[in-house]
Design a protein around this motif. Structure first.
Motif, PDB file in Angstrom:
ATOM      1  N   ILE A 193       0.846  -1.188   0.000  1.00 36.25           N
ATOM      2  CA  ILE A 193       0.000   0.000   0.000  1.00 36.25           C
ATOM      3  C   ILE A 193       0.886   1.244   0.000  1.00 36.25           C
ATOM      4  O   ILE A 193       2.100   1.167   0.183  1.00 36.25           O
ATOM      5  CB  ILE A 193      -0.942   0.012   1.224  1.00 36.25           C
ATOM      6  CG1 ILE A 193      -0.123   0.083   2.515  1.00 36.25           C
ATOM      7  CG2 ILE A 193      -1.833  -1.210   1.218  1.00 36.25           C
ATOM      8  CD1 ILE A 193      -0.974   0.248   3.760  1.00 36.25           C
ATOM      9  N   THR A 225      -9.028  -2.403  -0.792  1.00 37.29           N
ATOM     10  CA  THR A 225      -7.807  -2.046  -1.507  1.00 37.29           C
ATOM     11  C   THR A 225      -7.392  -3.189  -2.432  1.00 37.29           C
ATOM     12  O   THR A 225      -7.386  -4.353  -2.027  1.00 37.29           O
ATOM     13  CB  THR A 225      -6.670  -1.756  -0.513  1.00 37.29           C
ATOM     14  OG1 THR A 225      -7.078  -0.695   0.352  1.00 37.29           O
ATOM     15  CG2 THR A 225      -5.404  -1.368  -1.234  1.00 37.29           C
ATOM     16  N   VAL A 227      -4.212  -4.162  -5.148  1.00 37.08           N
ATOM     17  CA  VAL A 227      -2.860  -3.785  -5.562  1.00 37.08           C
ATOM     18  C   VAL A 227      -2.394  -4.779  -6.615  1.00 37.08           C
ATOM     19  O   VAL A 227      -2.537  -5.991  -6.442  1.00 37.08           O
ATOM     20  CB  VAL A 227      -1.885  -3.782  -4.369  1.00 37.08           C
ATOM     21  CG1 VAL A 227      -0.466  -3.467  -4.827  1.00 37.08           C
ATOM     22  CG2 VAL A 227      -2.341  -2.793  -3.310  1.00 37.08           C
ATOM     23  N   TRP A 229       0.961  -6.102  -8.007  1.00 40.31           N
ATOM     24  CA  TRP A 229       2.357  -6.098  -7.586  1.00 40.31           C
ATOM     25  C   TRP A 229       3.226  -6.642  -8.719  1.00 40.31           C
ATOM     26  O   TRP A 229       2.954  -7.707  -9.269  1.00 40.31           O
ATOM     27  CB  TRP A 229       2.513  -6.947  -6.333  1.00 40.31           C
ATOM     28  CG  TRP A 229       3.897  -6.969  -5.761  1.00 40.31           C
ATOM     29  CD1 TRP A 229       4.857  -7.902  -5.950  1.00 40.31           C
ATOM     30  CD2 TRP A 229       4.459  -5.977  -4.901  1.00 40.31           C
ATOM     31  NE1 TRP A 229       5.989  -7.576  -5.263  1.00 40.31           N
ATOM     32  CE2 TRP A 229       5.779  -6.391  -4.613  1.00 40.31           C
ATOM     33  CE3 TRP A 229       3.987  -4.778  -4.358  1.00 40.31           C
ATOM     34  CZ2 TRP A 229       6.617  -5.651  -3.793  1.00 40.31           C
ATOM     35  CZ3 TRP A 229       4.828  -4.045  -3.539  1.00 40.31           C
ATOM     36  CH2 TRP A 229       6.127  -4.472  -3.260  1.00 40.31           C
ATOM     37  N   ALA A 236       4.622  -1.809  -6.590  1.00 41.47           N
ATOM     38  CA  ALA A 236       3.225  -1.826  -7.001  1.00 41.47           C
ATOM     39  C   ALA A 236       3.057  -1.080  -8.304  1.00 41.47           C
ATOM     40  O   ALA A 236       3.541   0.054  -8.449  1.00 41.47           O
ATOM     41  CB  ALA A 236       2.348  -1.208  -5.916  1.00 41.47           C
ATOM     42  N   ARG A 239      -2.590   0.985  -7.442  1.00 40.65           N
ATOM     43  CA  ARG A 239      -3.370   0.700  -6.233  1.00 40.65           C
ATOM     44  C   ARG A 239      -4.767   1.258  -6.417  1.00 40.65           C
ATOM     45  O   ARG A 239      -4.937   2.365  -6.925  1.00 40.65           O
ATOM     46  CB  ARG A 239      -2.712   1.327  -4.997  1.00 40.65           C
ATOM     47  CG  ARG A 239      -1.313   0.809  -4.714  1.00 40.65           C
ATOM     48  CD  ARG A 239      -0.710   1.514  -3.505  1.00 40.65           C
ATOM     49  NE  ARG A 239       0.608   1.004  -3.166  1.00 40.65           N
ATOM     50  CZ  ARG A 239       1.746   1.477  -3.652  1.00 40.65           C
ATOM     51  NH1 ARG A 239       1.724   2.485  -4.532  1.00 40.65           N
ATOM     52  NH2 ARG A 239       2.902   0.962  -3.278  1.00 40.65           N
TER      53      ARG A 239
END
Length: 1214
Positions: A193, A225, A227, A229, A236, A239
């Motif tokens: 994050i 949330t 993400v 990756w 990331a 997001r």
């Protein structure tokens, strides 16, 4: 030749003359006496301990409390995890495997290693397990225990050996599947994050690799949330922050879009080009209200977004309904283009999975079915048809359609019974199923060589009976019978049935089946018995009803003086059962406060009804209410088709019915059966009105009581229903019957005042002969019901029972309830039903009801057979062996006409009781052996269809098969052996001399719940199942212990209630409310089990990935160049933290490989053979190549010589 003699130290007991006169002989059995020694009996016993081995064979039914689902799209096998740590793996019919985690922790998630023959399970104890499926019995190869973090989600990409593991802290770890160790590569939540985020994103709820690029991992957090990756760059890519919590995420196959389901009932579609806001937000079931706002909806727990080549994409999700309608059923919604189809389910949805043609996530998915796992069912929906029909489930998933209340197991049945039951049952199958084949078709299964016809019968709470084909360790329903169709439907809140048992008045308590004659008897909870005959033709019939008055009477109490002076049969002028076709209801029967008398619990249809082919009801026998008290539950039943007789008993007495002439032959209390041979001194006691008896307290803990006294009859399956007890109802009970003792749901006779009773007439030594008159005429004598006597026993017995109560509490978790405790009902749930089943309620066997012998004596087991009623009998005659809860055995001889015409007209004569024998504890089972040690089968009638058209040339006559003890004993003379087993000991008697040849005390600290004389390995033995979980077998006739295994600690009473043995070394029990577990105790069966089980893994080539094309591969990313080993391996990422996860080697490594005869070892052997063949071919090719090289060298040599010879010659010299 092994000789067994009568006089053996410590193994003999007194003769029947001494037994009858001495009540202490039951406890002193096994001591030699001065009884006359009979001839030697030479019997060759072939069974030894090596013939026995205990193991589980197969588990049938629906997985209890399911939690997880997984599917292998290449192998086409399905795995279901449960809350108790079980894993069921299903393939084609016959491929059904059950595995159990040793920890018993709930299974959170399952992941197949697609087309690799392996399965990863994540459990609630934060442990990952790797199962090897390349053997018939899967075993754990590796385990990985997480110590500091809780596992929440796992993802294993196709053809990858690296497993992504999300945790409750929001971290993502990576596990090597081959070595089952952690990689040093970790995605921490605070790196995933943004640094500016002030709150924790929550647990990881989703992990998946991008279809466009395997180097991109999408991580979904519970808070909303998401993400993506970059695994290579360790950063990331983007997001996403959304206000609503996320439950699931699903990719579009091109990897440019993904869909999320949220807690507010919405679906959001996100495009990777713009991740600042969702590309589309929909509330599929949210309507716009008048004020313009969307109505609130339930969460969408899971969504799957699947594309199709020839149509619009499918969006399948569960949940999302609006909150406005209460009581709506769980739904699965299928959105196909603009069409929305809502499928309502009968039970809550646990998990679902869309089945697709391809295992690759970057190809067009082409979904063809949806597997829906419900709390109590498994459904597969066909997506290829517009109306979305369901597939017909080939597995026996509906065992629990109505709660199972009793079971019966029959091995080595007549070979024609299964096809005819299937042909009748097939006519009543449901229609409307999908016409396509069942999609879960993986594995291989072949019919083993060691198979024989087997049938399992289950009785249910709604009164239905199911016949199952259990041959070759499979289970398939053959035929369903509804016993409730015999009765009129009770009106809600009114009538006799509603007063008795409001919920399930037709519940089945026990069944008795004669496969040879196809006669079937059902005992119901409302004190009724239904007799069925089998016919291949439909018929119009009127069911005959017999009502029996069998109840404890206050004037049946015997004073000590009466017992001493006149211990004979009562006079013929006492109470009598009167057979009626129907009793008219008394005027007070409609009011709950009224005194019900002489009315049955249910109303039989009194009109002509048309019955379909199959089992057709012929006779209904019902016990009547007496003076406002309901009839007692029926504890045992036996039927004999050769004799045409049916016998049943309860705590009040014994009833014998002639079902051919539809009349009652005998209705007598247990005490009256003894005549002058009563082995106990029966005394009255002072009333205990103001003090709770210990027996009452104990039995309240052992039986589930109901709030109203009218519901006491319902005891045989109370652990499957509600449990309630309140002070108001108990006060009402006391006002109705101020001196009654409540034992196991029954009311004993009042004992507050010693009753003088009726005068008894002394009889001769033979006693009176009880004769049954012809149809329509009253019985010869009126039998008095006086079975509810209270008996004073020595103090040692009471101490034994106290310790037994403590033992019951220890093994079963029994709670002792008193009248002062207040119990209320609570909402229904799985856990409560499970806890209710821990209360001990075993009405069929006497092992519970005999705990308090100071209350009343119940009939606990019955057996018809050819035997000797007295010592002086020269030939065997039809007899009824009766066993009671006090360990008393009574043999009643009978005289039955043999000719068919005489049998239908002449009366059956029942003589006075002959033999009286004693054992410790309640009598459970009888068995008869000839003097060669062979099992004597009960006589039976050959089946004949009474509804078949008449054939003048071949008139229908009764054909009887009689297994007389003297028929095969030319060398041994007359006589036979009687095996009697009680809950404490077993004895073998020689008849007619009544000498006890062998005795064995089975258990002292526990008690036997189930015992059967069964055939194993061409011999016979006595199989016993004890309350402490031990399964043991004893040789016959010497009662030599063969095997004693602590198999199953008795954790709930469902097992005790449903456990049953059968021939061939097999047994079964209900392991959960929805599953039947079959076991074997035969070494031969264990040796052949590998051959009978199905193969879970079959070698299949993995489908090739579609050619993406040059432009698509060039512009679509470099997914195929991603090397996980380079990123996650120890060389690049280092080792994972040892304190975080601990590797545990599995026990299924080499041992499992050795057992898997056709599993991995077989594959290796086949590969080795293939390599040898390839090497042989290569060797032949090498030889041929060498030969060609030699030829070439020779040719080259000759050419060189020719060249040298001709080198100096001119052209004109040739």
């Amino acid at each position: 030749m092994k000789k067994f003699r009568k006089v053996l130290d410590g193994l003999t007991t007194s003769s029947p003359g001494g037994t009858i006169g001495s009540p202490s002989c039951g406890s002193a059995a096994g001591t030699p006496t001065s009884a006359p020694t009979p001839k030697d009996i030479d019997i060759q016993e072939t069974l030894v301990a090596e013939n026995f081995q205990l193991c589980k064979t197969v588990r049938h039914g629906f997985p209890y409390q399911p939690t997880a689902l997984a599917f292998d799209p290449v192998q086409k096998i399905l795995a279901i995890g449960s809350r108790t740590g079980g894993v069921r793996i299903l393939g084609r019919p016959g491929v059904d495997c059950y595995c159990q985690h040793e920890s018993g922790a709930a299974v959170l998630q399952l992941q197949f290693l697609i087309n690799e023959g392996a399965l990863v399970s994540a459990c609630a104890d934060d442990t990952l397990h790797l199962w090897n499926l390349r053997q018939r019995r899967p075993a754990v190869l590796h385990s990985l225990k997480f110590n500091r973090e809780r596992i929440t989600f796992c993802h294993l990409p196709f053809q990858s050996k690296w497993l992504y593991v999300g945790t409750e802290r929001g971290n993502t770890h990576i596990v090597n599947i081959e070595s089952f160790v952690l990689s040093g590569y970790v995605i921490m939540w605070n790196k995933a994050i943004e640094l500016s985020t002030k709150t924790h994103p929550g647990p990881v709820v989703h992990l998946s690799d991008s279809p466009k690029d395997e180097g991109k991992l999408l991580i979904g957090f519970e808070s909303g949330t998401v993400v993506q990756w970059d695994l290579r760059g360790k950063k990331a890519d983007f997001r996403i922050y959304y206000d609503e919590a996320i439950h699931s995420v699903s990719w579009h196959h091109e990897g440019k879009q993904f869909m999320c389901s949220h807690s507010d009932g919405s679906l959001t579609l996100w495009n990777l080009r713009n991740t600042t806001k969702p590309f589309q937000v929909t509330f599929p079931h949210g309507k716009i209200q008048k004020d313009g706002r969307k109505e609130s909806c339930k969460p969408i727990l899971k969504v799957e977004y699947k594309t199709s080549r020839n149509s619009e994409p499918f969006v399948v999700f569960s949940g999302g309904l609006s909150y406005d309608k209460a009581g709506r059923r769980p739904t699965l919604t299928i959105m196909h283009g603009k069409a929305i189809t809502v499928l309502e389910m009968d039970y809550p949805i646990v998990e679902f999975m869309v089945l697709c043609d391809t295992p690759y996530n970057n190809e067009v998915q082409e979904p063809y079915a949806v597997v829906v796992l419900l709390e109590k069912d498994l459904i597969v929906v066909d997506l290829t048809q517009s109306n979305f029909p369901v597939f017909e489930n080939p597995y026996p998933m509906d065992v629990h359609e109505s709660p199972v209340t009793c079971t019966a197991y029959f091995a080595d049945c007549p070979p024609d019974i299964i096809p005819i039951l299937y042909s009748i049952g097939a006519k009543h199958k449901k229609t409307g199923y999908s016409q396509k084949e069942w999609p879960i078709s993986g594995g291989t299964w072949t019919l083993g060589s060691h198979t024989y016809p087997e049938i399992i019968i289950t009785g249910h709470a709604d009164g239905s009976i199911k016949f199952w084909d259990a041959s070759a360790i499979t289970l398939q329903m053959l035929y369903k019978l509804k016993t409730s169709k015999v009765f009129e439907k009770p009106k809600p809140g009114e009538g006799r049935a509603a007063d008795l048992v409001e919920e399930d008045p037709f519940a089945v308590q026990m069944v008795s089946w004669c496969p040879q004659s196809r006669i079937f008897c059902v005992v119901g909870i409302s004190a009724h018995i239904i007799l069925y005959r089998f016919s291949k033709y439909d018929a119009n019939t009127q069911i005959v009803s017999l009502d029996v008055r069998l109840q404890c009477e206050s004037d049946d109490v015997i004073t000590p003086s009466e017992n001493e002076n006149n211990p004979c049969f009562p006079e013929p002028g006492s109470h009598s059962p009167q057979p009626h076709h129907q009793y008219p209801a008394s005027p007070s029967s409609g009011t709950p406060e009224g005194n019900k008398d002489s009315i049955p619990c249910l109303k039989v249809k009194d009109r002509v009804v048309r019955v379909p082919p199959g089992y057709q009801a012929e006779l209904v026998i019902q016990l009547l209410w007496v003076d406002g008290e309901p009839p007692q539950q029926i504890t045992t039943l036996d039927i004999n088709s050769a004799y045409g007789l049916l016998a049943f008993g309860n705590c009040s007495g014994l009833v014998v019915v002639d079902y051919l002439q539809k009349t009652i032959l005998l209705c007598m209390s247990t005490l009256d059966l003894y005549g002058a041979a009563d082995p106990y001194q029966r005394l009255t006691r002072s009333p205990r009105r103001n003090r709770q008896s210990t027996s009452e307290l104990c039995m309240r803990g052992l039986s589930n009581f109901y709030s109203d006294s009218k519901k006491r009859i319902r005891t045989s399956y109370q652990s499957l229903t509600e449990l309630s007890d309140n002070q108001q109802s108990i006060d009402m009970e006391r006002s109705k019957s101020p001196t009654s003792d409540h034992v196991n749901g029954h009311c004993t006779s009042p004992t507050s005042q010693p009753s003088a009773g009726k005068p008894r007439v002394p009889m001769g030594p033979e006693g009176p002969r009880l004769t049954r008159r012809g149809p329509g005429r009253p019985p010869f004598r009126k039998a008095q019901s006086a079975a509810c006597m209270e008996i004073s026993l020595p103090v040692s017995h009471t101490e034994g029972y106290a310790s037994r109560r403590a033992m019951l509490q220890q093994f079963h978790g029994v709670t002792m309830y008193s009248h002062d405790e207040h119990h209320t009902q609570s909402p229904y749930c799985w856990s409560e039903r499970e806890s209710r089943e821990n209360s001990f309620s075993r009405s069929r066997s006497s092992s519970v009801s005999s705990i308090d012998r100071d209350t009343k004596e119940a009939i606990t087991t019955l057996q018809f057979g050819e035997s000797y009623g007295r010592k002086t009998d020269a030939l065997p005659t039809p007899c009824l062996w009766v066993g009671t809860s006090l360990g008393v055995v009574v043999v009643i001889p009978m005289s039955i006409p043999t000719e068919q015409e005489e049998r239908m007209e002449e009366p059956v004569t029942i003589g006075p009781s002959g033999v009286v024998l004693l054992l410790k504890g309640s009598v459970l089972r009888f068995g008869f052996l000839d003097c060669m040690g062979g099992l004597i089968q009960s006589p039976h009638e050959v089946w004949r269809d009474l509804n078949a058209p008449e054939d003048p040339d071949r008139p229908r006559r009764r054909k009887l098969i009689n297994f007389s003890p003297s028929s095969s004993q030319d060398t041994c003379g007359e006589g036979h052996l009687a095996v009697v087993c009680s809950e404490r000991q077993a004895k073998v008697f020689l008849m007619p001399s009544q000498s006890c040849l062998f005795v064995h005390n089975i258990t002292e600290s526990s008690f036997v719940l189930r015992a059967d004389v069964v055939s194993v390995c061409n011999s016979v033995c006595l199989a016993c199942f004890c309350a402490n979980g031990h399964i043991m077998t004893l040789s016959l006739p010497s009662l030599r212990p063969l095997v004693n295994v602590n198999y199953l600690p008795l954790t709930d009473m469902r097992i005790a209630r449903t456990f049953c043995f059968t021939n061939g070394g097999q047994a079964l029990y209900l392991s959960s409310p929805t599953e039947i577990q079959r076991i074997t105790y035969s070494q031969e069966m264990c040796d052949n089990l590998q051959e009978m089980l199905g193969e879970l893994f079959t070698p299949i080539e993995t489908p090739e990935a579609q050619n993406r094309g040059f432009l698509k591969g060039f512009f679509g990313g470099n997914a195929h160049t991603f090397d996980r080993e380079e990123l996650f391996g120890e060389a690049a990422a280092g080792k994972g933290s040892r304190s975080l996860a601990q590797h545990i080697p599995g026990q299924g490594g080499m041992e499992g490989m050795k057992v898997a005869a056709s599993g991995v070892v077989g594959d290796l052997a086949r590969a080795r053979i293939a390599l040898d063949e390839r090497g042989q071919r290569l060797g032949e090719l090498e030889d041929r190549t060498a030969l060609m090289m030699t030829s070439a060298d020779t040719f080259s040599k000759h050419a060189h010589e020719l060249m040298l010879k001709c080198k100096d010659k001119k052209w004109y010299q040739f």
